[in-house]
Design an enzyme around this catalytic site. Structure first.
Site, mmCIF file in Angstrom:
data_model
loop_
_atom_site.group_PDB
_atom_site.id
_atom_site.type_symbol
_atom_site.label_atom_id
_atom_site.label_comp_id
_atom_site.label_asym_id
_atom_site.label_seq_id
_atom_site.Cartn_x
_atom_site.Cartn_y
_atom_site.Cartn_z
ATOM 1 N N HIS A 82 0.852 -1.083 -0.121
ATOM 2 C CA HIS A 82 -0.038 0.024 -0.069
ATOM 3 C C HIS A 82 0.823 1.491 -0.004
ATOM 4 O O HIS A 82 2.264 1.020 0.489
ATOM 5 C CB HIS A 82 -1.121 -0.038 1.065
ATOM 6 C CG HIS A 82 -0.292 -0.125 2.543
ATOM 7 N ND1 HIS A 82 0.103 -1.474 3.245
ATOM 8 C CD2 HIS A 82 0.102 0.717 3.543
ATOM 9 C CE1 HIS A 82 0.654 -1.203 4.401
ATOM 10 N NE2 HIS A 82 0.608 0.009 4.289
ATOM 11 N N CYS A 209 0.951 2.697 12.461
ATOM 12 C CA CYS A 209 1.909 2.579 11.486
ATOM 13 C C CYS A 209 2.486 3.846 10.574
ATOM 14 O O CYS A 209 1.653 4.716 10.782
ATOM 15 C CB CYS A 209 1.463 1.458 10.332
ATOM 16 S SG CYS A 209 0.335 1.831 9.434
#
Length: 705
Positions: A82, A209
């Site tokens: 991603h 994250c």
């Protein structure tokens, strides 16, 4: 059981579904290649073919850069590469069911289910919530099984549409009992919901994250399901790309333990001071959620468990006392805290001294015959606006600037030591830390003494704070007992044991530098250039800079060369990337080209961090290139015998520099070398990527049909 998210990642109630996937971006049972680059390239081609992305190269590069930070493979044969990049028109998904499987770095083997999650760089929070909802669904075995059994692309689109449909408004407490699939804890992990003497355990978790799109929310849901299986009260705060709502203070106060499952720093960490803590990256929370919940339950009932340091009232920067991070990482964070707080003293003091030289001449630093103070101090203290020195107002102002700068500069070592101690023991470490730094300056131990003294002060204060005392005395600990005892112990050690040996080490290093000539000084320049460009403002860069600043305080010629070398090499990375984006713009994404424009000024001002966006996106090509250019600049600066009396400023402190022409030649040579190498490496990458894109893009056509 109460199991909630403080920030659900689904869209707010009333939002309309947003199409982020279509049949043309789905590839079933496809052979997309043998490695992650090939698979990501294949999926990027699908998004470009459908008009969801403008060009494959930038999308592939951004996804691979995120992959380089940490692999995106998950247990169960799943991968979720991603990224957010300017080349994406709208939030989109590309899906591949692979045959054969490809290794994305998961602990249990290669993946056959791969989603490429692509978001625009300026994507709004609703897009982030939709993408995060999909990532969270991937921790559900029933959803993954449905993807594996899907007979066609339309079924996959429908399955994804169900999990990203609008959900209750953010901030609503929602039980996961309905959403969670029937599951049991892994073998060897026993449910343990009441490990605190029969009282129901309450756990608060933070997940975060770097991109905040996928792992943040997957870790949150994996822990949520594990908490349900363990029968504990659980609240998770997600600090991701979409809106982050802090956990209610009353919930934090009542928590028996804390879990930090983060790949980046925790926002508001001081809220959890004193709580038992279990800490790891997001990958462990996704891979071993039951084990993390069990560890937190055990910590809640263990008086000697690792805890977030400090006290809830301290409000300071807290550091977790946990072995999960490892001493190497913790020590680096501690030292960088000290250096970061030291730099404002360096910049203010050093530049004021340089301005004093500009106005009053370099004799401001000299001591007249028989004088105990430099001329600048004498002028500032013995004269006034109504009683100017013989050199007039300019000389008086130069003396005042020099003396102010000298006084500010003196705080360099005390501030370094004080904030190193602060990073270890919070505010109770400040007094012993500053005292240790002042002693280091007094006995001549300098920068090295400040480092050692700060570490000693911090750990002494930390361990004194753990001495068990009656409740009535606990309130005196941070303001009286810890500063008093820690200052006494640290000061005695610095004066009676460590001060003179550290001063001897500092003197020997200075003497060694003074004796460097010829090739040896060139080698020193190369080493300093490599260090300045290795991590662009990180610990290695800061170590070289602090070394130069300490030499600047001494003021001898060899030390002035070190400052010039460090500054020139530190200017290379942003200038080189600015030049590279100018001469070969097609090799860079639109955000990188914009960053390149700003990097001209950042580089000229000696702000190495201007190259960080480029290094983060492509570290294997950018960092070695910058180091090569820095080494060239460092060697030439030393060879040209450039000296510098200012610790910061770049091209704006030429007045404090000797041999400006040599400085400019060295800087230009290193910049050109670094830019040429990074362009060459990116050209090689682009040619190989274009070759890889051609085949999968063609192969994707039957799928779209």
């Amino acid at each position: 059981m109460s199991t909630t998210h403080s920030d659900p990642a689904a869209p707010d109630s009333g939002s309309q579904p947003v199409s982020i996937i279509e049949a043309a971006t789905v590839a079933l049972d496809v052979d997309a290649g043998t490695d992650t680059t090939a698979v990501i390239t294949h999926l990027a081609g699908l998004l470009v073919n459908t008009g969801r992305a403008t060009e494959a190269d930038g999308l592939v590069a951004a996804a691979l850069a995120r992959e380089a930070q940490s692999p995106t493979g998950l247990p169960g044969g799943i991968a979720i590469p991603h990224c957010r990049t300017e080349g994406v028109n709208r939030a989109s998904l590309a899906f591949a069911r692979l045959a054969p499987k490809v290794d994305f770095g998961a602990s249990d083997g290669p993946a056959d289910i791969v989603f490429l999650i692509a978001a625009p760089a300026s994507g709004g929070s609703e897009h982030m919530k939709l993408l995060s909802s999909l990532a969270r669904a991937l921790v559900r075995p029933d959803f993954v099984a449905s993807l594996r059994a899907a007979p066609d692309a339309a079924t996959v689109v429908a399955l994804v549409g169900e999990v990203v449909a609008p959900a209750p408004a953010a901030g609503t407490s929602t039980s996961t009992a309905a959403a969670a699939p029937a599951a049991t804890a892994p073998a060897g992990v026993e449910p343990a919901g009441s490990a605190t003497g029969g009282k129901r355990v309450s756990i608060v978790a933070i997940t975060a994250c770097p991109t905040g799109i996928a792992h943040t929310y997957m870790a949150a849901d994996a822990l949520t399901y594990a908490a349900q299986r363990a029968d504990v009260d659980f609240v998770v705060e997600t600090q991701g790309s979409s809106k982050s709502t802090p956990a209610d203070p009353s919930v934090v106060a009542a928590a028996d333990a804390v879990i930090f499952a983060t790949d980046v720093g925790v926002k508001g960490r001081e809220r959890f001071a004193g709580k038992p803590v279990v800490e790891s990256g997001t990958k462990r929370a996704i891979n071993e959620p039951d084990a993390m919940i069990a560890d937190a339950v055990a910590a809640a009932g263990n008086p000697s468990a690792a805890r977030v340091s400090g006290t809830p009232a301290s409000g300071g920067a807290a550091t977790a006392s946990t072995s999960e991070l490892g001493w190497g990482v913790r020590l680096r964070q501690i030292l960088l805290t000290g250096v970061s707080y030291m730099i404002p003293f360096v910049a203010a003091g050093g530049l004021l001294i340089a301005l004093g030289f500009l106005l009053g001449g370099y004799e401001m630093a000299l001591k007249p015959n028989g004088a105990t103070d430099p001329l600048g101090a004498t002028i500032a203290l013995s004269n006034s606006l109504t009683n100017l020195p013989s050199g007039g107002f300019a000389q008086y102002l130069g003396g005042v600037f020099f003396e102010i700068g000298s006084l500010a500069f003196f705080f360099l070592v005390p501030a370094l030591a004080g904030y190193i101690a602060f990073a270890i023991a919070d505010r109770p470490g400040l007094a012993p830390g500053f005292t240790a730094g002042y002693i280091a300056s007094t006995v001549g131990a300098g920068f090295i003494g400040g480092l050692v003294g700060g570490l000693i002060a911090g750990f002494v204060a930390l361990y004194i704070g753990r001495i068990p005392l009656p409740q009535w005395a606990r309130g005196l600990m941070p303001v009286v007992i810890i500063p008093l005892l820690a200052t006494l112990v640290t000061g005695a050690l610095m004066f009676m044991v460590l001060g003179r040996p550290l001063a001897w080490v500092t003197t020997e290093l200075q003497d060694a530098l003074s004796n460097m000539t010829g090739s040896s000084v060139i080698i020193l320049g190369i080493i300093l250039g490599l260090m300045m460009c290795f991590d662009l403002g990180g610990p290695v860069n800061k170590a070289a800079y602090a070394f130069a600043v300490q030499g600047l305080a001494v003021g001898a010629a060899p030390d002035l060369r070190i400052m010039a070398t460090v500054m020139a090499a530190g200017m290379v990375p942003p200038l080189a990337m600015a030049l590279a984006t100018l001469v070969r713009p097609k090799l860079f994404t639109e955000p990188e080209r914009e960053n390149g424009k700003a990097a001209w000024l950042l580089g000229a001002s000696f702000i190495s961090e201007g190259a960080i966006p480029f290094a983060a996106a492509d570290p294997l090509r950018v960092i070695p290139s910058m180091m090569a250019g820095g080494a060239v600049t460092g060697a030439l600066t030393m060879a040209f015998d450039v000296g510098l009396r200012a610790p910061h400023g770049g091209i704006f402190v030429f007045f404090a520099m000797s041999n400006v022409l040599g400085f400019l030649i060295a800087l230009a040579a290193g910049t050109v070398v670094a830019a040429a190498i990074v362009v060459a490496l990116k050209e090689m990458r682009t040619r190989s990527t274009k070759t890889a894109v051609a085949a999968p893009t063609t192969a994707a056509a039957p799928v779209a049909a």
